[in-house]
Enzyme design. Sequence first.
Site, PDB file in Angstrom:
ATOM      1  CB  SER A 103      68.104  66.554   8.314  1.00  0.00           C
ATOM      2  OG  SER A 103      68.149  65.263   7.779  1.00  0.00           O
ATOM      3  CG  ASP A 124      73.576  62.070  11.966  1.00  0.00           C
ATOM      4  OD1 ASP A 124      72.856  61.127  11.592  1.00  0.00           O
ATOM      5  OD2 ASP A 124      73.347  63.262  11.701  1.00  0.00           O
ATOM      6  CG  HIS A 133      70.065  63.298  12.041  1.00  0.00           C
ATOM      7  ND1 HIS A 133      70.977  63.695  11.086  1.00  0.00           N
ATOM      8  CD2 HIS A 133      68.839  63.553  11.502  1.00  0.00           C
ATOM      9  CE1 HIS A 133      70.333  64.155  10.018  1.00  0.00           C
ATOM     10  NE2 HIS A 133      69.032  64.083  10.248  1.00  0.00           N
TER      11      HIS A 133
END
Lengths: 291, 291
Positions: free
Chosen positions: B154, B232, B269
């Site tokens: 991320s 996600d 995620h």
Amino acid sequence: MSDPLEKVSSNKSFEGELTKYKFKSAALGGLSANFNLFLPTNASPSNKVPVLVYLAGLTCTEDNGFVKGSFLGPASSQGIAILFPDTSPRGAGIQGEDVDWDFGTGAGFYLNATNPKFSAHYNMYTHIALELPTVIEAAGIPIDWKRQSIFGHSMGGHGALTMYLSSPQKQYRSASAFSPVSNPTKCPWGEKAFAGYLQGGVEEAKEKYDATELIAKNKEPVHILIDFGTADNFYKQNQLLPENFLKAARDANYDEFQVRVRSQEGYDHSYYFISTFASDHVHFHANFLKA
Amino acid sequence: MSDPLEKVSSNKSFEGELTKYKFKSAALGGLSANFNLFLPTNASPSNKVPVLVYLAGLTCTEDNGFVKGSFLGPASSQGIAILFPDTSPRGAGIQGEDVDWDFGTGAGFYLNATNPKFSAHYNMYTHIALELPTVIEAAGIPIDWKRQSIFGHSMGGHGALTMYLSSPQKQYRSASAFSPVSNPTKCPWGEKAFAGYLQGGVEEAKEKYDATELIAKNKEPVHILIDFGTADNFYKQNQLLPENFLKAARDANYDEFQVRVRSQEGYDHSYYFISTFASDHVHFHANFLKA
């Protein structure tokens, strides 16, 4: 009869699905109970998969095993489900249950309490051996409960060994443990737990809840693997006593193919140790679950 | 000059050692900084090992990667060290830095701040690219810093890609990312971070801190692997924009051997996703670290 399962969350992992459920548990006196279930991608109504039950240690919940244990990858590649129950009832409201970290909440010791103060709620043995398979089966989740093995860590290693050795119809095909409390009637954690939960205290525990006592009088073939670390402080403090279990097993004529106890140089009591040997343990059980 | 390292804790895992260190960081304006370092068992003064740097995402610390990522097993079997830095300075005491989860503490964005309000402390780029290798080398820890690669998740994926593409002397041999913030000058997280940390805001960031901008003008051969999940939510909210990065790479004539972007069906995620592909990423880097 327990209520149906409620899905709390679900995440794809290692091609399978890790799902958290909750339900009102009859075994735990109507309290809400959580568990996590990893289902590999090959599971389907026409292909029920074998299952490993993972019992966590003192202070843990249903989450520690899958977050830190590194079990899901090996289980996925073997096509085996893993059930992660909680370690105790939650919210029973019994006076004193939240005072100590090694007794009460988070420390159910995988037994059925006979002390009236705890017996309405502290029945983790029934919760895990009977209730969870029943409610999961009733929900239509494709697990073959005839192919079931059990493993755990510390207090959960005690649970895995004792549930394996005491299950009347050989419910579990094999058992393994990381750093198990192997002779709890002779260590402070066990003495405290049994004095609190059982009306007959330590004497009552010898019959049902002490792996060393159980292996000594067992007559059936067994499949048991135990790992412990030589840098484990609880081992050094004589809370684990794996040597007692090993001696009782050898005295009862179990050889190293039936009971293997490995000391692992320099490892401690933590999930650093568990994750290192996670794959070993899953593959050990796969030998019997997929036989 | 930074002070020497202080060992906070050390645990054996996968035959190697996971150690937490802290030290007074010059790059972060004299604040105390933590990091974790996994050293495989084959590391020794006569056998310095290659190293992977793992950059974690928003709200994370130096702990998330090794606890949940399942990186240590593959790194151990490849004989590669992993460095887990923190994600931001801690305790700078700047007004407002603790208000939001996506800005300030836990959200350093792997840049060097130019806004005077932050520039004394928020220099994670220098902390990771220069300071940590220097202090670890000075401590005599047997890592071969000429064999270094970088990956992250991320915001940490953004960090890995931008540090890889902007490092002047090709400090890193390869880069990979899980769910990276791939075009941060065009998404809310990046816009907010750059407006706060950089005097020149988003325009300044285009020069140094946007992987899509950097790959578009890059001329050198690259080794980049990106995975993201189609379930996600941050991907769906256009915070990640991996397609923008892929298009820029292809427009710049990087083929699928140099830049591989994989969409993984049904993954979200979380670390459930990361751990699933952890082994893949470690092995990707091993190709270059051990070449």
